[in-house]
Design a protein around this motif. Structure first.
Motif, PDB file in Angstrom:
ATOM      1  N   UNK A   1     -10.342   1.196   9.470  1.00  0.00           N
ATOM      2  CA  UNK A   1      -9.913   0.596   9.921  1.00  0.00           C
ATOM      3  C   UNK A   1      -9.686  -0.155  10.290  1.00  0.00           C
ATOM      4  N   UNK A   2     -10.729  -1.199   9.948  1.00  0.00           N
ATOM      5  CA  UNK A   2      -9.474  -2.840  10.656  1.00  0.00           C
ATOM      6  C   UNK A   2      -8.666  -3.166  10.012  1.00  0.00           C
ATOM      7  N   UNK A   3      -8.475  -2.851   8.906  1.00  0.00           N
ATOM      8  CA  UNK A   3      -6.357  -2.859   8.118  1.00  0.00           C
ATOM      9  C   UNK A   3      -6.220  -2.855   9.655  1.00  0.00           C
ATOM     10  N   UNK A   4      -6.634  -1.610  10.153  1.00  0.00           N
ATOM     11  CA  UNK A   4      -4.941  -0.406  10.916  1.00  0.00           C
ATOM     12  C   UNK A   4      -5.284  -1.698  12.294  1.00  0.00           C
ATOM     13  N   UNK A   5      -6.717  -1.536  12.567  1.00  0.00           N
ATOM     14  CA  UNK A   5      -6.451  -2.701  13.654  1.00  0.00           C
ATOM     15  C   UNK A   5      -5.512  -3.929  13.158  1.00  0.00           C
ATOM     16  N   UNK A   6      -6.147  -4.947  12.650  1.00  0.00           N
ATOM     17  CA  UNK A   6      -5.045  -5.887  11.993  1.00  0.00           C
ATOM     18  C   UNK A   6      -3.972  -5.764  12.427  1.00  0.00           C
ATOM     19  N   UNK A   7      -3.167  -4.412  11.875  1.00  0.00           N
ATOM     20  CA  UNK A   7      -2.068  -4.426  11.681  1.00  0.00           C
ATOM     21  C   UNK A   7      -1.157  -4.213  13.075  1.00  0.00           C
ATOM     22  N   UNK A   8      -2.113  -3.417  13.593  1.00  0.00           N
ATOM     23  CA  UNK A   8      -1.713  -2.909  14.657  1.00  0.00           C
ATOM     24  C   UNK A   8      -1.945  -4.010  15.908  1.00  0.00           C
ATOM     25  N   UNK A   9      -2.809  -4.979  16.243  1.00  0.00           N
ATOM     26  CA  UNK A   9      -2.893  -6.116  16.626  1.00  0.00           C
ATOM     27  C   UNK A   9      -1.228  -7.433  16.367  1.00  0.00           C
ATOM     28  N   UNK A  10      -1.168  -7.165  15.324  1.00  0.00           N
ATOM     29  CA  UNK A  10      -0.578  -7.566  14.149  1.00  0.00           C
ATOM     30  C   UNK A  10       1.109  -7.636  14.639  1.00  0.00           C
ATOM     31  N   UNK A  11       1.429  -6.208  15.344  1.00  0.00           N
ATOM     32  CA  UNK A  11       2.795  -5.787  14.874  1.00  0.00           C
ATOM     33  C   UNK A  11       2.708  -6.149  16.696  1.00  0.00           C
ATOM     34  N   UNK A  12       2.006  -5.743  17.568  1.00  0.00           N
ATOM     35  CA  UNK A  12       2.052  -5.992  18.662  1.00  0.00           C
ATOM     36  C   UNK A  12       2.258  -7.630  19.251  1.00  0.00           C
ATOM     37  N   UNK A  13       1.938  -8.495  18.650  1.00  0.00           N
ATOM     38  CA  UNK A  13       2.408  -9.692  18.810  1.00  0.00           C
ATOM     39  C   UNK A  13       4.047 -10.058  17.886  1.00  0.00           C
ATOM     40  N   UNK A  14       4.336  -9.138  16.878  1.00  0.00           N
ATOM     41  CA  UNK A  14       5.390  -9.868  16.764  1.00  0.00           C
ATOM     42  C   UNK A  14       6.668  -8.819  16.592  1.00  0.00           C
ATOM     43  N   UNK A  15       5.708  -7.758  16.834  1.00  0.00           N
ATOM     44  CA  UNK A  15       7.246  -6.583  17.138  1.00  0.00           C
ATOM     45  C   UNK A  15       7.714  -5.963  16.353  1.00  0.00           C
ATOM     46  N   UNK A  16       7.425  -6.059  14.949  1.00  0.00           N
ATOM     47  CA  UNK A  16       7.724  -5.526  13.783  1.00  0.00           C
ATOM     48  C   UNK A  16       6.597  -4.670  13.521  1.00  0.00           C
ATOM     49  N   UNK A  17       7.021  -2.892  12.658  1.00  0.00           N
ATOM     50  CA  UNK A  17       5.702  -2.859  11.586  1.00  0.00           C
ATOM     51  C   UNK A  17       5.545  -3.323  10.780  1.00  0.00           C
ATOM     52  N   UNK A  18       3.651  -3.517  10.621  1.00  0.00           N
ATOM     53  CA  UNK A  18       3.211  -3.739  10.086  1.00  0.00           C
ATOM     54  C   UNK A  18       2.573  -2.882   8.543  1.00  0.00           C
ATOM     55  N   UNK A  19       1.580  -2.682   7.858  1.00  0.00           N
ATOM     56  CA  UNK A  19       1.333  -2.305   6.608  1.00  0.00           C
ATOM     57  C   UNK A  19      -0.231  -2.713   6.520  1.00  0.00           C
ATOM     58  N   UNK A  20      -0.813  -1.683   7.266  1.00  0.00           N
ATOM     59  CA  UNK A  20      -2.438  -2.384   6.716  1.00  0.00           C
ATOM     60  C   UNK A  20      -2.873  -1.908   5.257  1.00  0.00           C
ATOM     61  N   UNK A  21      -1.913  -0.976   3.991  1.00  0.00           N
ATOM     62  CA  UNK A  21      -1.935  -1.288   3.514  1.00  0.00           C
ATOM     63  C   UNK A  21      -2.219  -2.599   2.778  1.00  0.00           C
ATOM     64  N   UNK A  22      -1.083  -3.271   2.696  1.00  0.00           N
ATOM     65  CA  UNK A  22      -1.049  -4.906   2.890  1.00  0.00           C
ATOM     66  C   UNK A  22      -1.547  -5.637   2.801  1.00  0.00           C
ATOM     67  N   UNK A  23      -2.391  -4.925   4.064  1.00  0.00           N
ATOM     68  CA  UNK A  23      -3.626  -6.077   4.322  1.00  0.00           C
ATOM     69  C   UNK A  23      -4.508  -6.218   3.686  1.00  0.00           C
ATOM     70  N   UNK A  24      -5.182  -4.518   3.660  1.00  0.00           N
ATOM     71  CA  UNK A  24      -6.319  -4.007   2.622  1.00  0.00           C
ATOM     72  C   UNK A  24      -6.124  -5.081   1.282  1.00  0.00           C
ATOM     73  N   UNK A  25      -5.320  -5.003   0.582  1.00  0.00           N
ATOM     74  CA  UNK A  25      -4.751  -5.734  -0.776  1.00  0.00           C
ATOM     75  C   UNK A  25      -5.100  -7.161  -0.815  1.00  0.00           C
ATOM     76  N   UNK A  26      -4.606  -7.595   0.378  1.00  0.00           N
ATOM     77  CA  UNK A  26      -4.787  -9.314   0.630  1.00  0.00           C
ATOM     78  C   UNK A  26      -5.599  -9.519   1.117  1.00  0.00           C
ATOM     79  N   UNK A  27      -6.968  -8.460   1.908  1.00  0.00           N
ATOM     80  CA  UNK A  27      -8.411  -9.018   2.427  1.00  0.00           C
ATOM     81  C   UNK A  27      -8.984  -8.928   0.705  1.00  0.00           C
ATOM     82  N   UNK A  28      -8.264  -8.195  -0.094  1.00  0.00           N
ATOM     83  CA  UNK A  28      -9.447  -8.201  -1.447  1.00  0.00           C
ATOM     84  C   UNK A  28     -10.387  -6.747  -1.202  1.00  0.00           C
ATOM     85  N   UNK A  29      -9.137  -5.912  -0.508  1.00  0.00           N
ATOM     86  CA  UNK A  29     -10.907  -4.290  -0.373  1.00  0.00           C
ATOM     87  C   UNK A  29     -10.064  -2.897  -0.598  1.00  0.00           C
ATOM     88  N   UNK A  30      -8.564  -3.467  -1.949  1.00  0.00           N
ATOM     89  CA  UNK A  30      -7.692  -2.832  -2.314  1.00  0.00           C
ATOM     90  C   UNK A  30      -8.306  -1.578  -3.300  1.00  0.00           C
TER      91      UNK A  30
END
Length: 297
Positions: free
Chosen positions: A268-297
């Protein structure tokens, strides 16, 4: 109780069955850990962590993280409770829409965004990509996700063309000072004026269509015929009433041990980060990638 100015000592020496966290500011992880170690059920309006990095402090709490109850959770409301395993009736979800309208003085935009994504990853699955926009009061925060405010729209794409849409609003406008006022409030006040908190879930699947609110539930078959529904309440409940209702539900049915709870929180937090990041960058974001980078995958 003698140590009201020392919450950690209070929790350790006077363990409680329930601990209700009302501050909008994050609690230190040792305080939360002490409460969970004592077997206390932790009720919190705001998420314990604002991102995957902060959640790392609870990585060793798999066995007890299910005792963290985010309130007011939609699944604890009469509308959802009146249905028997409603999402299973839909079979494969094809689309889901989540709407939440609340007052910025009651809770943060992040808390309602976290609730929405936690429901979705728990009841359905995590989207493959998220595209979002945020009509914000002032400049969007660069790092402090808890300070996010405004009117947010997000679209998450599942595989096979299925998807989920979020619409969240804290009622603020570019001239509003409500988020600043809320940040200055020491705690949630159950005696405050009633401010409606409306939530709506519309889900469409191969088995039919589902509509759930705080106090109403409707199930339709694929042809649109009403199959089942509950009796809705007379008025939209206020935020304080929803919190009390969620607490009453926990008294009747305490949370069960679930090692997946912290992983649902991470998704859920990965999705929150992806949502707010997308709102700032204007680009689609991948929550699974954020999970992987954060060491949760």
């Amino acid at each position: 109780l003698p140590y009201l100015d020392d919450p950690r000592r209070l929790i350790i020496e006077h363990p409680a069955a329930f601990t209700f966290v009302t501050t909008p500011q994050p609690l230190p992880a040792p305080v939360v850990g002490a409460a969970l170690s004592q077997g206390s059920i932790l009720l919190t309006i705001e998420p314990l962590a604002a991102d995957l990095r902060e959640l790392r402090a609870y990585a060793d709490r798999e066995a007890t993280f299910a005792n963290v109850a985010d309130v007011p959770d939609l699944v604890a409301m009469p509308g959802w409770a009146s249905a028997a395993d409603p999402m299973s009736v839909l079979e494969t979800p094809l689309s889901l829409a989540w709407q939440a309208f609340f007052a910025a003085a009651d809770c943060s935009l992040l808390s309602r965004l976290y609730e929405a994504w936690r429901f979705i990853v728990r009841e359905c699955r995590m989207p493959e990509s998220i595209d979002a926009s945020l009509a914000v009061a002032g400049a969007p925060p660069e790092t402090d996700r808890r300070a996010s405010t405004g009117n947010l729209t997000a679209h998450g794409r599942w595989s096979h063309a299925a998807g989920v849409t979020l619409q969240l609003s804290d009622g603020s406008s570019p001239s509003d000072d409500a988020p600043k006022a809320r940040a200055a409030e020491p705690a949630f006040d159950a005696t405050m004026e009633i401010r409606p908190c409306d939530r709506f879930v519309h889900a469409v699947g191969q088995g039919g269509r589902l509509r759930v609110t705080n106090d109403d539930y409707q199930l339709f078959d694929p042809a649109g015929k009403l199959i089942d529904r509950s009796a809705p309440g007379a008025l939209p409940p206020g935020f304080a009433e929803l919190v009390v209702t969620a607490f009453d539900a926990l008294l009747r049915r305490p949370p069960q041990a679930d090692a997946r709870a912290i992983h649902h929180a991470a998704s859920a937090l990965a999705c929150c980060q992806a949502t707010l990041l997308s709102a700032r960058t204007g680009q689609p974001e991948d929550p699974a990638q954020l999970l992987h980078v954060g060491g949760w995958s």
